[in-house]
Design a protein around this motif. Structure first.
Motif, PDB file in Angstrom:
ATOM      1  N   ARG A 112      52.924  55.846  43.500  1.00  0.00           N
ATOM      2  CA  ARG A 112      53.862  54.935  42.838  1.00  0.00           C
ATOM      3  C   ARG A 112      54.489  53.972  43.839  1.00  0.00           C
ATOM      4  NH1 ARG A 112      55.843  56.210  37.578  1.00  0.00           N
ATOM      5  NH2 ARG A 112      54.452  57.760  36.675  1.00  0.00           N
ATOM      6  N   LYS A 113      54.694  54.457  45.054  1.00  0.00           N
ATOM      7  CA  LYS A 113      55.267  53.562  46.075  1.00  0.00           C
ATOM      8  C   LYS A 113      54.289  52.426  46.406  1.00  0.00           C
ATOM      9  CE  LYS A 113      58.822  56.144  48.478  1.00  0.00           C
ATOM     10  NZ  LYS A 113      59.810  55.431  47.698  1.00  0.00           N
ATOM     11  N   ASP A 114      52.993  52.743  46.405  1.00  0.00           N
ATOM     12  CA  ASP A 114      51.995  51.683  46.599  1.00  0.00           C
ATOM     13  C   ASP A 114      52.091  50.662  45.464  1.00  0.00           C
ATOM     14  OD1 ASP A 114      50.948  52.789  48.913  1.00  0.00           O
ATOM     15  OD2 ASP A 114      49.243  53.740  47.919  1.00  0.00           O
ATOM     16  N   VAL A 115      52.304  51.154  44.243  1.00  0.00           N
ATOM     17  CA  VAL A 115      52.394  50.232  43.098  1.00  0.00           C
ATOM     18  C   VAL A 115      53.615  49.320  43.254  1.00  0.00           C
ATOM     19  CG1 VAL A 115      52.597  50.021  40.597  1.00  0.00           C
ATOM     20  CG2 VAL A 115      51.266  51.893  41.562  1.00  0.00           C
ATOM     21  N   GLU A 116      54.731  49.895  43.737  1.00  0.00           N
ATOM     22  CA  GLU A 116      55.928  49.060  43.947  1.00  0.00           C
ATOM     23  C   GLU A 116      55.624  47.957  44.964  1.00  0.00           C
ATOM     24  OE1 GLU A 116      59.082  51.751  45.090  1.00  0.00           O
ATOM     25  OE2 GLU A 116      58.803  52.911  43.246  1.00  0.00           O
ATOM     26  N   ALA A 117      54.906  48.328  46.029  1.00  0.00           N
ATOM     27  CA  ALA A 117      54.545  47.322  47.038  1.00  0.00           C
ATOM     28  C   ALA A 117      53.606  46.284  46.428  1.00  0.00           C
ATOM     29  CB  ALA A 117      53.884  48.004  48.233  1.00  0.00           C
ATOM     30  N   LEU A 118      52.658  46.762  45.621  1.00  0.00           N
ATOM     31  CA  LEU A 118      51.704  45.854  44.978  1.00  0.00           C
ATOM     32  C   LEU A 118      52.429  44.810  44.122  1.00  0.00           C
ATOM     33  CD1 LEU A 118      48.740  45.144  44.065  1.00  0.00           C
ATOM     34  CD2 LEU A 118      49.124  46.746  42.186  1.00  0.00           C
ATOM     35  N   ALA A 119      53.469  45.263  43.412  1.00  0.00           N
ATOM     36  CA  ALA A 119      54.208  44.339  42.543  1.00  0.00           C
ATOM     37  C   ALA A 119      54.812  43.204  43.365  1.00  0.00           C
ATOM     38  CB  ALA A 119      55.298  45.105  41.789  1.00  0.00           C
ATOM     39  N   VAL A 120      55.331  43.536  44.541  1.00  0.00           N
ATOM     40  CA  VAL A 120      55.920  42.502  45.411  1.00  0.00           C
ATOM     41  C   VAL A 120      54.820  41.573  45.922  1.00  0.00           C
ATOM     42  CG1 VAL A 120      57.190  42.122  47.565  1.00  0.00           C
ATOM     43  CG2 VAL A 120      57.769  44.086  46.096  1.00  0.00           C
ATOM     44  N   ILE A 121      53.712  42.166  46.346  1.00  0.00           N
ATOM     45  CA  ILE A 121      52.607  41.379  46.918  1.00  0.00           C
ATOM     46  C   ILE A 121      52.034  40.422  45.875  1.00  0.00           C
ATOM     47  CG2 ILE A 121      50.237  41.585  47.821  1.00  0.00           C
ATOM     48  CD1 ILE A 121      51.294  44.387  48.992  1.00  0.00           C
ATOM     49  N   SER A 122      51.842  40.921  44.655  1.00  0.00           N
ATOM     50  CA  SER A 122      51.206  40.081  43.625  1.00  0.00           C
ATOM     51  C   SER A 122      52.075  38.883  43.250  1.00  0.00           C
ATOM     52  CB  SER A 122      50.870  40.911  42.373  1.00  0.00           C
ATOM     53  OG  SER A 122      52.043  41.284  41.717  1.00  0.00           O
ATOM     54  N   GLU A 123      53.397  39.029  43.429  1.00  0.00           N
ATOM     55  CA  GLU A 123      54.304  37.907  43.149  1.00  0.00           C
ATOM     56  C   GLU A 123      54.136  36.789  44.161  1.00  0.00           C
ATOM     57  OE1 GLU A 123      56.843  37.284  40.832  1.00  0.00           O
ATOM     58  OE2 GLU A 123      55.659  38.800  39.780  1.00  0.00           O
ATOM     59  N   GLN A 124      53.629  37.159  45.347  1.00  0.00           N
ATOM     60  CA  GLN A 124      53.621  36.183  46.452  1.00  0.00           C
ATOM     61  C   GLN A 124      52.230  35.659  46.798  1.00  0.00           C
ATOM     62  OE1 GLN A 124      56.306  37.152  49.744  1.00  0.00           O
ATOM     63  NE2 GLN A 124      57.111  38.804  48.481  1.00  0.00           N
ATOM     64  N   THR A 125      51.267  35.900  45.917  1.00  0.00           N
ATOM     65  CA  THR A 125      49.945  35.344  46.184  1.00  0.00           C
ATOM     66  C   THR A 125      49.330  34.827  44.894  1.00  0.00           C
ATOM     67  OG1 THR A 125      47.765  35.799  47.115  1.00  0.00           O
ATOM     68  CG2 THR A 125      48.814  37.603  45.943  1.00  0.00           C
ATOM     69  N   SER A 126      48.457  33.839  45.025  1.00  0.00           N
ATOM     70  CA  SER A 126      47.832  33.311  43.813  1.00  0.00           C
ATOM     71  C   SER A 126      46.357  33.710  43.719  1.00  0.00           C
ATOM     72  CB  SER A 126      47.947  31.782  43.798  1.00  0.00           C
ATOM     73  OG  SER A 126      47.375  31.265  44.982  1.00  0.00           O
ATOM     74  N   VAL A 127      45.817  34.332  44.778  1.00  0.00           N
ATOM     75  CA  VAL A 127      44.413  34.727  44.732  1.00  0.00           C
ATOM     76  C   VAL A 127      44.260  35.899  43.750  1.00  0.00           C
ATOM     77  CG1 VAL A 127      44.546  36.396  46.656  1.00  0.00           C
ATOM     78  CG2 VAL A 127      42.404  35.209  46.219  1.00  0.00           C
ATOM     79  N   PRO A 128      43.187  35.938  42.954  1.00  0.00           N
ATOM     80  CA  PRO A 128      43.005  37.083  42.053  1.00  0.00           C
ATOM     81  C   PRO A 128      42.972  38.395  42.854  1.00  0.00           C
ATOM     82  CG  PRO A 128      41.482  35.328  41.465  1.00  0.00           C
ATOM     83  CD  PRO A 128      42.134  34.912  42.752  1.00  0.00           C
ATOM     84  N   LEU A 129      43.703  39.375  42.361  1.00  0.00           N
ATOM     85  CA  LEU A 129      43.791  40.666  43.058  1.00  0.00           C
ATOM     86  C   LEU A 129      43.011  41.732  42.303  1.00  0.00           C
ATOM     87  CD1 LEU A 129      47.569  40.914  44.076  1.00  0.00           C
ATOM     88  CD2 LEU A 129      45.626  40.327  45.551  1.00  0.00           C
ATOM     89  N   SER A 130      42.371  42.579  43.089  1.00  0.00           N
ATOM     90  CA  SER A 130      41.706  43.749  42.528  1.00  0.00           C
ATOM     91  C   SER A 130      42.354  44.961  43.176  1.00  0.00           C
ATOM     92  CB  SER A 130      40.220  43.682  42.895  1.00  0.00           C
ATOM     93  OG  SER A 130      39.579  44.882  42.581  1.00  0.00           O
ATOM     94  N   VAL A 131      42.439  46.038  42.444  1.00  0.00           N
ATOM     95  CA  VAL A 131      43.022  47.253  43.031  1.00  0.00           C
ATOM     96  C   VAL A 131      42.020  48.378  43.018  1.00  0.00           C
ATOM     97  CG1 VAL A 131      44.504  49.139  42.266  1.00  0.00           C
ATOM     98  CG2 VAL A 131      45.503  47.052  43.064  1.00  0.00           C
ATOM     99  N   ASP A 132      41.976  49.064  44.146  1.00  0.00           N
ATOM    100  CA  ASP A 132      41.131  50.232  44.280  1.00  0.00           C
ATOM    101  C   ASP A 132      41.951  51.438  43.856  1.00  0.00           C
ATOM    102  OD1 ASP A 132      38.650  50.897  44.976  1.00  0.00           O
ATOM    103  OD2 ASP A 132      38.950  50.890  47.134  1.00  0.00           O
ATOM    104  N   LEU A 133      41.614  51.979  42.695  1.00  0.00           N
ATOM    105  CA  LEU A 133      42.295  53.214  42.277  1.00  0.00           C
ATOM    106  C   LEU A 133      41.657  54.354  43.046  1.00  0.00           C
ATOM    107  CD1 LEU A 133      42.426  53.336  38.404  1.00  0.00           C
ATOM    108  CD2 LEU A 133      44.327  52.942  39.964  1.00  0.00           C
ATOM    109  N   GLN A 134      42.431  55.226  43.592  1.00  0.00           N
ATOM    110  CA  GLN A 134      41.840  56.374  44.278  1.00  0.00           C
ATOM    111  C   GLN A 134      41.785  57.522  43.260  1.00  0.00           C
ATOM    112  OE1 GLN A 134      40.727  55.739  47.392  1.00  0.00           O
ATOM    113  NE2 GLN A 134      41.736  53.815  47.796  1.00  0.00           N
ATOM    114  N   GLU A 135      42.136  58.718  43.653  1.00  0.00           N
ATOM    115  CA  GLU A 135      41.965  59.843  42.717  1.00  0.00           C
ATOM    116  C   GLU A 135      42.880  59.754  41.500  1.00  0.00           C
ATOM    117  OE1 GLU A 135      42.182  60.226  45.928  1.00  0.00           O
ATOM    118  OE2 GLU A 135      40.514  61.468  46.611  1.00  0.00           O
ATOM    119  N   ASN A 136      44.039  59.128  41.676  1.00  0.00           N
ATOM    120  CA  ASN A 136      45.051  59.151  40.626  1.00  0.00           C
ATOM    121  C   ASN A 136      44.784  58.050  39.590  1.00  0.00           C
ATOM    122  OD1 ASN A 136      47.301  59.467  39.115  1.00  0.00           O
ATOM    123  ND2 ASN A 136      48.730  59.450  40.848  1.00  0.00           N
TER     124      ASN A 136
END
Ligand code: SF4
Length: 427
Positions: A112-136
């Protein structure tokens, strides 16, 4: 005119443009002037029809504003090799990749902490983002609103909630992806293949389980009416990447393929392995998006994109450098590109030092695997003659699947050299 013919004709235009654009760096000799030469155009068409089969008639899969498949230009993507929660570092890598021309950038998320960081990162970039889901896999629900594509690994769906069926888990991912307007990548990896598939095939055949797993997940997604997906089948051996992708593409020519040689290693070897695989596949019409995976210092990350574009330009211009197979007759070092799971950043330096201290064995057919973490490190070093995988304060050294011991980052190089000497002496 059939769809395939129409795609072939569209492809011809793109390839002709690419050929002329990259073949004549002289700015005075523009592509349009070259293409307008009737002799050059006729000669190009003749060569094109003889040598270049049409790209597979794949579906279009939109990843934000980047469309892969259906004859669109082959998208070049890569992945941030940072701890996702280190937002400034991850943003810097996204910037480096975007500045180098990345069409899509991937980030790993495992908490979940990674997701919180992702939310901040996605706000600051315009390139399409893909996420690698691991086991969860359940994190897909939290991740989807922030990204344009979700990658799941069929081999990782078995780790959590063992009583819940794979079909249920895929349904969950497809529903959250659909609701958030996201694409999916089914990412099959040689080091973490679905154990049910491994049991069905000869242990010496590593390709059939990968292809079977990818086909099963295509059927699952299709049966749910979710068709906005692509597939990848990755291995560190370019020959296996070629075989797996060819076999898959023959069965499912409609599904866009993401090509990559995983843990290709450091330049120049990593570039050569990747080039061999891409040349063999793309020239046969297989492949809609690529990722070049290299072990590089932090600030050089954009090199993965530059190398990828260079290979595509060369293929388009007919500049092939590969022989039909990648025949490694000497020392073969495979190393992962690193990602957010690396627990000690000394890993990159270690990979380069492994190459330096073993250079004297370059004529010996020995494979050494250097992996950055405990998640994929143990499994993905099994097939190597010698394997190193990194923990926070020590490095595990293996001989094939057998553990030799745990050593400090300096000591392990001395011990590795002893092992290499032992293999040479025993042959
Ligand atoms: Fe990341 Fe571990 Fe794979 Fe290296 S081996 S790329 S650190 S998951």
């Amino acid at each position: 005119m059939t769809t395939t013919q129409a795609l072939h004709d569209a492809e011809r235009v793109l390839w002709r443009f690419s050929l002329t654009a990259v073949s004549h760096p002289d700015p005075c000799r523009s592509p349009s002037r070259v293409a307008s030469s009737p002799v050059a155009a006729l000669e190009f068409d003749r060569i094109f029809d003889c040598m270049i089969p049409p790209r597979n008639p794949t579906r279009a899969v939109a990843v934000g504003d980047c469309v892969i498949g259906a004859g669109h230009p082959i998208a070049v993507q890569s992945m941030a090799a940072t701890r996702t929660q280190d937002v400034p570092a991850t943003l810097r890598q996204v910037e480096l990749l975007e500045a180098a021309g990345a069409d899509i950038v991937r980030i790993a998320v495992d908490s979940r902490k990674d997701v919180e960081a992702l939310a901040v990162i996605s706000e600051q970039t315009s390139v399409p983002l893909s996420v690698d889901l691991q086991e969860n896999y359940r994190l897909a629900e939290l991740v989807a609103p922030h990204v344009q594509k979700i990658r799941y690994n069929p081999g990782h769906l078995h780790h959590h909630e063992k009583n819940r069926s794979v079909r249920d888990k895929v349904t969950f991912i497809a529903e959250v992806a659909g609701a958030a307007d996201c694409a999916i990548r089914v990412g099959v990896n040689c080091g973490s293949v679905d154990p049910d598939k491994l049991d069905r095939f000869d242990p010496t055949d590593s390709i059939s389980p990968m292809v079977a797993s990818a086909l099963q997940h295509c059927e699952l997604l299709d049966s749910m009416g979710f068709t906005r997906y692509c597939v990848s089948l990755k291995d560190s051996d370019p020959n296996k990447v070629i075989d797996a992708n060819r076999r898959f593409a023959k069965e499912r020519p409609d599904v866009p393929l993401h090509l990559g040689v995983t843990e290709a290693g450091m330049p120049p070897d990593g570039v050569i392995k990747t080039r061999v695989a891409f040349e063999q596949l793309i020239s046969q019409g297989v492949g809609d998006t690529i990722r070049v995976s290299l072990t590089l210092p932090f600030e050089d990350k954009g090199e993965e994109i530059r190398v990828g574009r260079g290979i595509l330009e060369d293929i388009a211009a007919g500049r092939f450098r590969s022989v039909p197979r990648f025949e490694s007759k000497g020392l073969n070092i495979i190393s992962c590109p690193s990602c957010s799971r690396v627990e000690n950043e000394a890993f990159i330096d270690l990979a380069h030092r492994v190459r330096d201290v073993t250079r004297y064995a370059s004529d010996h057919a020995i494979t050494i695997a250097v992996m950055g973490c405990r998640v994929n490190g143990p499994g993905e070093t099994d097939d190597a003659d010698l394997g190193l995988w990194c923990a926070p304060t020590f490095v595990n050294l293996k001989r094939g699947p057998e553990q030799i011991g745990q050593f400090s980052y300096d000591e392990v190089l001395v011990r590795l050299k002893e092992e290499v000497d032992g293999i040479i002496a025993s042959r």
